[in-house]
Motif scaffolding. Sequence first.
Motif, short mmCIF file in Angstrom:
data_model
loop_
_atom_site.label_atom_id
_atom_site.label_comp_id
_atom_site.label_asym_id
_atom_site.label_seq_id
_atom_site.Cartn_x
_atom_site.Cartn_y
_atom_site.Cartn_z
N GLN A 98 0.70 -1.43 -0.14
CA GLN A 98 -0.30 -0.13 0.19
C GLN A 98 0.90 0.96 0.17
O GLN A 98 0.98 2.36 -0.49
CB GLN A 98 -0.76 -0.09 0.96
CG GLN A 98 -2.04 -0.59 0.74
CD GLN A 98 -1.63 -2.61 0.88
OE1 GLN A 98 -0.68 -3.31 2.30
NE2 GLN A 98 -2.65 -3.31 0.46
N VAL A 99 1.70 1.41 0.48
CA VAL A 99 3.12 2.36 0.94
C VAL A 99 3.49 2.61 -0.65
O VAL A 99 3.69 3.12 -1.13
CB VAL A 99 3.59 2.23 1.85
CG1 VAL A 99 5.14 3.50 1.79
CG2 VAL A 99 3.70 2.22 2.97
N ALA A 100 4.16 1.63 -1.40
CA ALA A 100 4.31 2.00 -2.63
C ALA A 100 3.19 2.12 -3.33
O ALA A 100 3.55 3.68 -4.70
CB ALA A 100 4.67 -0.32 -2.93
N GLU A 101 2.22 1.84 -3.29
CA GLU A 101 0.57 2.13 -4.36
C GLU A 101 0.72 3.71 -4.49
O GLU A 101 0.52 4.61 -4.64
CB GLU A 101 -0.08 1.78 -4.25
CG GLU A 101 -1.38 1.63 -5.53
CD GLU A 101 -2.30 0.88 -5.20
OE1 GLU A 101 -2.66 1.07 -5.75
OE2 GLU A 101 -2.93 0.41 -3.80
N ARG A 102 1.25 4.29 -2.94
CA ARG A 102 0.54 6.02 -2.67
C ARG A 102 1.68 6.24 -3.28
O ARG A 102 1.92 7.52 -3.48
CB ARG A 102 0.56 5.88 -0.78
CG ARG A 102 0.64 7.13 -0.14
CD ARG A 102 0.44 7.41 0.83
NE ARG A 102 1.02 6.43 1.65
CZ ARG A 102 2.49 6.69 2.30
NH1 ARG A 102 3.31 7.96 1.37
NH2 ARG A 102 3.28 6.64 3.12
N LEU A 103 3.07 6.05 -2.77
CA LEU A 103 4.86 7.03 -3.28
C LEU A 103 4.27 6.76 -5.31
O LEU A 103 4.67 8.13 -5.95
CB LEU A 103 5.73 6.22 -2.50
CG LEU A 103 6.10 5.75 -1.62
CD1 LEU A 103 7.52 5.39 -0.92
CD2 LEU A 103 6.44 7.28 -0.65
N ALA A 104 4.13 5.60 -5.09
CA ALA A 104 3.71 6.35 -6.62
C ALA A 104 2.84 7.22 -7.29
O ALA A 104 2.81 7.58 -9.18
CB ALA A 104 3.16 4.71 -7.29
N LYS A 105 1.75 7.62 -6.46
CA LYS A 105 1.50 8.92 -7.41
C LYS A 105 2.46 10.17 -7.23
O LYS A 105 1.00 11.33 -7.20
CB LYS A 105 0.04 9.13 -5.75
CG LYS A 105 -1.09 7.91 -6.19
CD LYS A 105 -2.13 7.91 -5.55
CE LYS A 105 -2.61 6.78 -5.52
NZ LYS A 105 -3.83 7.06 -4.44
#
Length: 247
Positions: A98-105
Amino acid sequence: MKIDVLSLFPKMFAPMQESIIGKAIERGALSFNVTDFRDYTTNKHNNVDDYPFGGGAGMLLTAQPIFDAIASIKERDETQSAGHVILLDPAGAKFDHQVAERLAKHDHLTFICGHYEGYDERIKTLVDEELSLGDYVLTGGELGAMVMIDATVRFLPDVLGNRESASGDSFQDGLLEYPQYTRPADFRGMRVPDVLISGNHQKIADWRLKESLKKTYLRRPDLLENRQLTKEERDLLDDIKTELAEE
């Protein structure tokens, strides 16, 4: 996306030029730059560390080289920003899917990799968040940064060959990914489940959901505790528990 990394060992990031990430850099989908912050030290001995005030074991990274290296990133950036700045720290929040997905934004990420015993606390005034891979200590932040970068850029458009690849990954919907097979259908007596070659898409979807639930229940039951199961999923999970008990 732009990714900057501050590190004392830039050569460790050579793998970032390979595989899917390397191809994304070649296509211009990703900008990747590593800065050796030792180049910014004003210490006459070219040191980037010093003894901690109050005594104690080990050495700490000093603030000045990190501050000046971040300033250089801002000067190179058309928005005069270092983007979202991440400090690799064993005491940081645990990095996950979930952190990776957030950082990708984010359009721009900057990772600060440390060494020695730790950091001068004032470095953290530059930082937006502190992250860790887990409850253990590495010799430096480089390996952690590479893992986080790899997991994050997979969510960027046009990085993976198939846009659906990331959406079907383990953890994407709180479950581990179902088993997958490719040709031949029969390899040394080990056959692909008949449902997968049946052509019935609904049955295939049902099988995949049940297998995802089963794998998650057996390997990561903690994930199920944090997931709101649908009635269908609860019924399937009851079936799985019954089947396992009968084996």
